[in-house]
Each structure stands twice: as structure tokens, then as C-alpha cells.
Design an enzyme around this catalytic site. Structure first.
Site, PDB file in Angstrom:
ATOM      1  N   GLU A 142     -60.975  18.097-109.756  1.00 39.43           N
ATOM      2  CA  GLU A 142     -61.977  17.119-110.182  1.00 39.43           C
ATOM      3  C   GLU A 142     -63.328  17.802-110.407  1.00 39.43           C
ATOM      4  OE1 GLU A 142     -60.071  16.971-107.518  1.00 39.43           O
ATOM      5  OE2 GLU A 142     -59.328  14.954-107.108  1.00 39.43           O
ATOM      6  N   LYS A 181     -52.041  16.473-104.711  1.00 34.48           N
ATOM      7  CA  LYS A 181     -52.599  17.422-105.677  1.00 34.48           C
ATOM      8  C   LYS A 181     -51.475  18.153-106.425  1.00 34.48           C
ATOM      9  CE  LYS A 181     -56.780  18.513-102.997  1.00 34.48           C
ATOM     10  NZ  LYS A 181     -57.522  19.590-102.275  1.00 34.48           N
ATOM     11  N   GLU A 210     -60.069  12.115 -92.062  1.00 32.90           N
ATOM     12  CA  GLU A 210     -59.496  13.392 -92.522  1.00 32.90           C
ATOM     13  C   GLU A 210     -59.382  14.376 -91.356  1.00 32.90           C
ATOM     14  OE1 GLU A 210     -61.294  16.273 -95.634  1.00 32.90           O
ATOM     15  OE2 GLU A 210     -59.903  15.031 -96.773  1.00 32.90           O
ATOM     16  N   GLY A 265     -65.035  21.356 -94.665  1.00 33.93           N
ATOM     17  CA  GLY A 265     -65.690  20.664 -95.779  1.00 33.93           C
ATOM     18  C   GLY A 265     -66.453  19.434 -95.324  1.00 33.93           C
ATOM     19  N   ARG A 266     -65.815  18.626 -94.459  1.00 30.12           N
ATOM     20  CA  ARG A 266     -66.453  17.372 -94.032  1.00 30.12           C
ATOM     21  C   ARG A 266     -67.527  17.593 -92.973  1.00 30.12           C
ATOM     22  NH1 ARG A 266     -61.222  17.867 -93.223  1.00 30.12           N
ATOM     23  NH2 ARG A 266     -60.403  18.097 -91.102  1.00 30.12           N
ATOM     24  N   HIS A 292     -71.753 -11.617 -94.468  1.00 36.04           N
ATOM     25  CA  HIS A 292     -71.444 -12.599 -95.525  1.00 36.04           C
ATOM     26  C   HIS A 292     -70.183 -12.214 -96.273  1.00 36.04           C
ATOM     27  CE1 HIS A 292     -75.412 -14.488 -94.975  1.00 36.04           C
ATOM     28  NE2 HIS A 292     -75.781 -13.249 -94.686  1.00 36.04           N
ATOM     29  N   LYS A 306     -66.099  24.165-101.701  1.00 36.43           N
ATOM     30  CA  LYS A 306     -65.781  25.200-100.713  1.00 36.43           C
ATOM     31  C   LYS A 306     -64.749  26.168-101.280  1.00 36.43           C
ATOM     32  CE  LYS A 306     -64.031  25.997 -96.059  1.00 36.43           C
ATOM     33  NZ  LYS A 306     -63.642  25.424 -94.749  1.00 36.43           N
TER      34      LYS A 306
HETATM   35  O1  F6P Z   1     -58.817  17.413-100.696  1.00 38.85           O
HETATM   36  C1  F6P Z   1     -59.576  17.194 -99.568  1.00 38.85           C
HETATM   37  C2  F6P Z   1     -60.704  18.204 -99.576  1.00 38.85           C
HETATM   38  O2  F6P Z   1     -60.197  19.492 -99.372  1.00 38.85           O
HETATM   39  C3  F6P Z   1     -61.742  17.893 -98.521  1.00 38.85           C
HETATM   40  O3  F6P Z   1     -61.393  18.349 -97.247  1.00 38.85           O
HETATM   41  C4  F6P Z   1     -62.921  18.596 -99.106  1.00 38.85           C
HETATM   42  O4  F6P Z   1     -64.138  18.180 -98.547  1.00 38.85           O
HETATM   43  C5  F6P Z   1     -62.789  18.203-100.581  1.00 38.85           C
HETATM   44  O5  F6P Z   1     -61.384  18.174-100.824  1.00 38.85           O
HETATM   45  C6  F6P Z   1     -63.489  19.119-101.565  1.00 38.85           C
HETATM   46  O6  F6P Z   1     -62.998  20.410-101.370  1.00 38.85           O
HETATM   47  P1  F6P Z   1     -63.852  21.611-102.029  1.00 38.85           P
HETATM   48  O7  F6P Z   1     -65.222  21.569-101.360  1.00 38.85           O
HETATM   49  O8  F6P Z   1     -63.087  22.849-101.709  1.00 38.85           O
HETATM   50  O9  F6P Z   1     -63.968  21.336-103.499  1.00 38.85           O
END
Ligand code: F6P
Length: 547
Positions: free
Chosen positions: A212, A512, A353, A267-268, A384, A206
Site C-alpha cells: 500500500e 498479503k 496486533e 511498528g506499532r 448518542h 519500517k
Molecule cells: O501488516 C501489519 C504491519 O506490519 C504493521 O505491524 C506495521 O505497522 C504496518 O504493517 C506497516 O509496516 P511498514 O512500516 O513496514 O510499512
């Protein structure tokens, strides 16, 4: 004191709690043959049996009164209208617009967002068709066989969960891969399985600033160019999904290969948007549309059903009952369908979140509990692994048991065993097993009195452990869409009751920020900073092992 804890219904619920906390569901079922009928709801092909909860009619009445007193009906309308309910980021919250199948106008800053929602959907459809049909060819003129989605959190969990859940609907030639971990191993293991000539990378972010994701994307690009040589080939194998066109271009992906979404999509909550491109690539336009249709069915139910017959409202308020009155700090998601094995992880981000907050909209700290710890596994495996604690532990945790009624994707004889376990677990959690029942069982096995009495306390099940049984006719795109939307709206309901902002996530920022500093130290790009002795020691340990 918060407004919530001063509300008349909140006070009445505490009184009701002290009057009813000792009731046992076993007795409630015995004394009320109609109980299961009354506490059952269906929306489309989604069925909810909520009769195995610590409730009676007065509980439901008071919970609905609390929802009214907390202003839920108006807050619900505000979300659907596009009001900026994400107050700390001054944004609307409109994942419902992404599946607004009636196409009724939804205004954000004076603009109807539906035309651009539909134009992105159309672009996604044309692109997906081209890739799936073999019209879209790689740099050696071969069709795409592997899609690698590079993203994390909401840019990973939703598409991954849906592609896993709907595998039977997937294109036979398409292999889906999801890379989120920056550990290097996940990407390395994925790249071993694919060929650059026939692989499409979807870089999903987003913000397009997530370390990452960008690290994985850059490494994937380098890997690709080691094989494909010419930069111009990147365009055939890399697309981006983001709200940040400039960052996409800076990364080196042609904006013509970018599928956009907007800041009013959390995002979620974004799998319905261009973030769902991997889903459409795998399942095709029709099945993706069915997913949207299913969510829309639940949206319409959520908007129109009276609170006491409203599935998201009931699930949300039952959660409030356990979290705020029974002190239940956790909630288990137990899908019995292996295709839904990633559902707990998805709901974990969606819930924790969104509502893992301790400050209300006005900046005041809460004086009550908010989001529970969401955890879970496929229920059959949980039986289990951790069901021992759920049956006989000191920690009582409500459980959502989720299953499909139809045996369609199963092998002969398996589905009956699966569903027998679902129904048996719900019954066992509710009724438990009394000491007399244990005695009858053990004496029936010929056990002597002394040995039996020593064993009885260990074999008693207190029962009265609440479960929701959520059944769908079959695991179809439509029903999965409805199920996901159900949880989105349940979480919205709880955020309204707690008067918190369910749609920002400031809590992810500090880690972060600190990681950037420590990364600089670990790579010798920054001078050693001052840390607590523990962090300093850990950095030193890393240096010694990687000198
Ligand atoms: O760090 C949390 C977050 O911002 C989530 O809310 C989001 O889904 C994820 O990292 C990835 O963010 P992006 O889609 O901006 O890479």
C-alpha cells in the site's frame, strides 16, 4: 493445560470470582467510604480512578499475586535490559530506548544503542528546524507548507493520532496530511489540496516493502514529477523513514534523505522513533522532546513502582480480571476530547496486533482468552450512538473514559458540560437505576400504575458496569506521551500474563500473500489460479465490472 491456569493465584481468582461476582459496586461504595481514595493513582499529571471496577482489596491482592507468579517483575526488567523477548523474530523490544532521557546505556548485541538513537534524533531536529524555519526550500525556492505522510499501520496511526491530539501546538504554516489507504481516493483527495512546489512527502515504512505504502509513494512521485520535471528535484520533496536502506535507495530516495530506525522497534511502538518525523515537523523539537519526556516518566514509574501501585500493571491486571474471569471479550476506549478522536484507532492496533494471539512462546495453544476487541469513539458521540448497549445490553464491556481537567483549549462553558458527562457516565455505569427509583421517578411524573409497571423493566439500569476514569491535567505533549506509554505497558503486562509474544505479527502475512496472487489475476499478469467458488466468483464479478 497451560502453566498459567495451573498457577495458585489463577485458581484462587476463580474461587474469588464465584464469591464476589454478585457484589454490586453501589453497595461497595456505600459500605466503604474510603473506596475512591484507595483505588486512585497519579503518575505525573495522569490520574486514574479505578474505584468503579468489580473489585475489592482481595481482588487486587490476588491479581498482584498472579502477576508475581507469572514472573512480571523479571520480564519487565528483561524488556528494559534489551533482552530478545520477541522470541519468534529473535529481537529485543526497546521502544523505551527511544525515550530513555537518562541516556543510560542500553545494550543490543553488545552495542549501546543510545548514541545512534540520539544521532537520529539530532538529524530529525536539524531537518525539522530547516523545514519549519523556511531554510529548506522546494524546487521553486518556496518554503514547505504541506507534509504528506505516506504509511500505514504503525507508520501512520501513531503520527496521525499525535498530530491530531496536539493540533494547538502545531506550526501555523504546516498542514499535515496522512495517506494510508491504497484505494486511490485518499491520495487523490490529498493531492488536490497540495502544491508540488511546497509539499514534502514522508514515505514511512519500517520494512519498505508494504504494498500500500509503496504504491501510494510511487503515484505521489509520478504526480510530483509531472510538475517538477527534473528527477533531481525529488530530493527536495521526498524523504524516507525506514530500517531498510537498500529498499529506500531502490525506490529512488537518496539515503541521505533517509531517517533510520531499527528492528528492535516494533511498528506499532515506533512513533517515538524517526516514524515520528511528521510529529516533529508539525510540533517542533521541543514539543517532540516533551512527548518523549512524558513517556519516560511513565517508563520510570512502570519500572520502579510496586505492582499494586503501578498504573500500567493495574490497568493490565484489571483487563485480565474481566477478559479471563468475567469473559469480557471487548474493551472500550472513550476519549472525551475531540483532539483525541484518533486514540481508539491507535490503541486498537497497539493492543490487538500485540496480543491478538492464540499460541504461547513455547508454541502451545492457549487454553484461555487473550486480547479483547478494542473499539471506541469520542465518548460524547458514543453517548448518542452505542452507550445504549453499554448501559443496558447483554454484553458487558469495560470502558476507559479519558478527559483533560483543564478547559484551556475549549470555548467558554463547553468544558464544564463535557466533564459533567464524563463523571455522570462513570456514575451511571456504576450505580445504574433500580426499579424502585424508576417507579419513584415515573409516579412523580403522574404516570398511572399500570402504564408505569409496563415501563419499569425497560427503564431499569443494572449498573455494575466497570469503568476506568483516566484524567490528565491538560492535553500537552508530555501528558500525551505518558498516556501512550501507559497503554504500551498495560499491553505488555497482559502479554506476560498470557505468556504470548506481544511483539510479532505473523497474522498479517497470509492476507498479503493471497492478495499478491489475486492482484496478479486481476491485472492479467498471472493465469487464473484455483480458488474456492466464492473467491473465483468475486474475481469474475470484478472482471465483469472492469472489462
Ligand atoms: O501488516 C501489519 C504491519 O506490519 C504493521 O505491524 C506495521 O505497522 C504496518 O504493517 C506497516 O509496516 P511498514 O512500516 O513496514 O510499512
Amino acid at each position: 493445560m497451560s502453566v498459567l491456569t495451573e498457577l495458585p493465584a489463577w485458581q484462587s481468582l476463580w474461587q474469588h470470582f464465584s464469591e464476589t461476582r454478585h457484589l454490586h459496586m453501589r453497595d461497595q461504595f456505600l459500605n466503604d467510604p474510603e473506596r475512591a481514595e484507595r483505588y486512585f493513582l497519579e503518575v505525573g499529571d495522569v490520574f486514574l480512578d479505578y474505584s468503579k471496577n468489580r473489585i475489592n482489596d482481595e481482588t487486587i491482592r490476588l491479581l498482584m499475586q498472579l502477576a508475581h507468579e507469572a514472573g512480571l517483575p523479571d520480564k519487565l526488567k528483561a524488556m528494559f535490559k534489551g533482552e530478545k523477548i520477541n522470541t519468534t523474530e529473535n529481537r529485543a523490544v526497546l521502544h523505551v530506548a527511544l525515550r530513555n532521557r537518562t541516556n543510560s546505556p542500553i545494550m543490543v548485541d553488545g552495542e549501546d544503542v543510545m548514541p545512534k538513537v540520539n544521532s537520529v534524533l539530532d538529524r530529525m531536529g536539524r531537518f525539522s528546524h530547516a523545514v519549519r524555519s523556511g531554510e529548506w526550500l522546494g524546487y521553486t525556492n518556496q518554503p514547505i507548507t504541506d507534509v504528506v505522510n505516506i504509511g500505514i499501520g504503525g507508520s501512520d496511526l501513531g503520527p496521525l493520532m499525535v498530530c491530531s491530539a496536539l493540533k494547538p501546538y502545531g506550526h501555523p504554516r504546516m498542514n499535515m496530511h496522512f495517506v494510508s489507504n491504497v484505494d486511490g481516493a485518499q491520495l487523490k483527495e490529498t493531492l488536490k489540496k497540495v502544491h508540488p512546489e511546497t509539499t514534502l512527502f514522508v514515505v514511512a515504512s519500517k520494512t519498505f516493502t508494504t504494498q500500500e505504502t509503496l504504491t501510494n509513494a510511487l503515484t505521489a512521485r509520478e504526480w510530483f514529477l509531472r510538475h517538477a520535471d527534473d528527477e533531481k528535484n525529488v530530493a527536495k520533496h521526498f524523504v524516507a523513514v525506514s530500517t531498510n536502506q537498500k529498499a529506500v535507495a531502490d525506490f529512488g530516495i537518496d539515503p541521505a534523505n533517509m531517517f533510520e530506525f531499527w528492528d528492535w522497534v516494533g511498528g506499532r511502538y515506533s512513533l517515538w522513533s524517526a516514524i515520528g518525523l511528521p510529529i516533529m515537523l508539525y510540533l517542533g523539537v521541543e514539543n517532540f522532546t516533551e512527548l518523549l519526556n512524558g513517556a519516560h516518566i511513565m517508563d520510570q514509574h512502570f519500572r520502579n513502582a510496586p505492582l499494586e501501585a503501578n498504573m500500567p500493571v493495574l490497568l493490565g491486571m484489571l483487563g485480565v480480571w474481566y477478559i479471563n474471569f468475567y469473559g469480557g471479550g471487548s474493551h472500550v476506549i472513550a476519549p472525551y476530547d475531540q483532539y483525541l478522536h484518533r486514540l481508539p484507532a491507535f490503541i486498537q492496533q497497539l493492543d490487538m496486533e500485540s496480543n491478538g494471539k492464540q499460541v504461547m512462546h513455547d508454541g502451545q495453544s492457549v487454553d484461555f482468552e487473550t486480547a479483547p476487541i478494542i473499539w471506541g469513539e469520542t465518548g460524547i458521540n458514543g453517548q448518542h450512538a452505542f452507550f445504549q448497549l453499554l448501559h443496558q445490553g447483554t454484553h458487558v464491556s469495560p470502558i476507559d473514559l479519558i478527559a483533560s481537567l483543564e478547559r484551556r483549549a475549549s470555548l467558554p462553558g463547553h468544558h464544564e458540560i463535557l466533564l459533567a458527562n464524563v463523571f455522570a457516565q462513570a456514575e451511571a455505569f456504576m450505580r445504574g437505576k433500580t426499579a424502585d427509583e424508576v417507579r419513584a421517578e415515573l409516579s412523580g411524573q403522574g404516570m398511572g400504575k399500570e402504564a408505569m409497571e409496563a415501563l419499569v423493566p425497560h427503564k431499569v439500569f443494572g449498573g455494575n458496569r466497570p469503568t476506568n476514569t483516566l484524567l490528565i491535567s491538560r492535553l500537552s505533549p508530555r501528558n500525551l506521551g505518558s498516556l501512550i506509554a501507559l497503554y504500551e505497558h498495560k499491553i505488555f503486562v497482559q502479554g506476560v500474563i498470557w505468556n504470548i509474544n506481544s511483539f510479532d505479527q505473523w497474522g498479517v502475512e497470509l492476507g498479503k500473500q493471497l492478495a499478491k496472487t489475486i492482484h496478479g489475476e486481476l491485472t492479467d499478469k498471472l493465469p487464473p489460479a484455483t480458488h474456492d467458488s466464492s473467491t473465483a466468483k468475486l474475481i469474475d464479478l470484478f472482471r465483469r465490472y472492469n472489462a
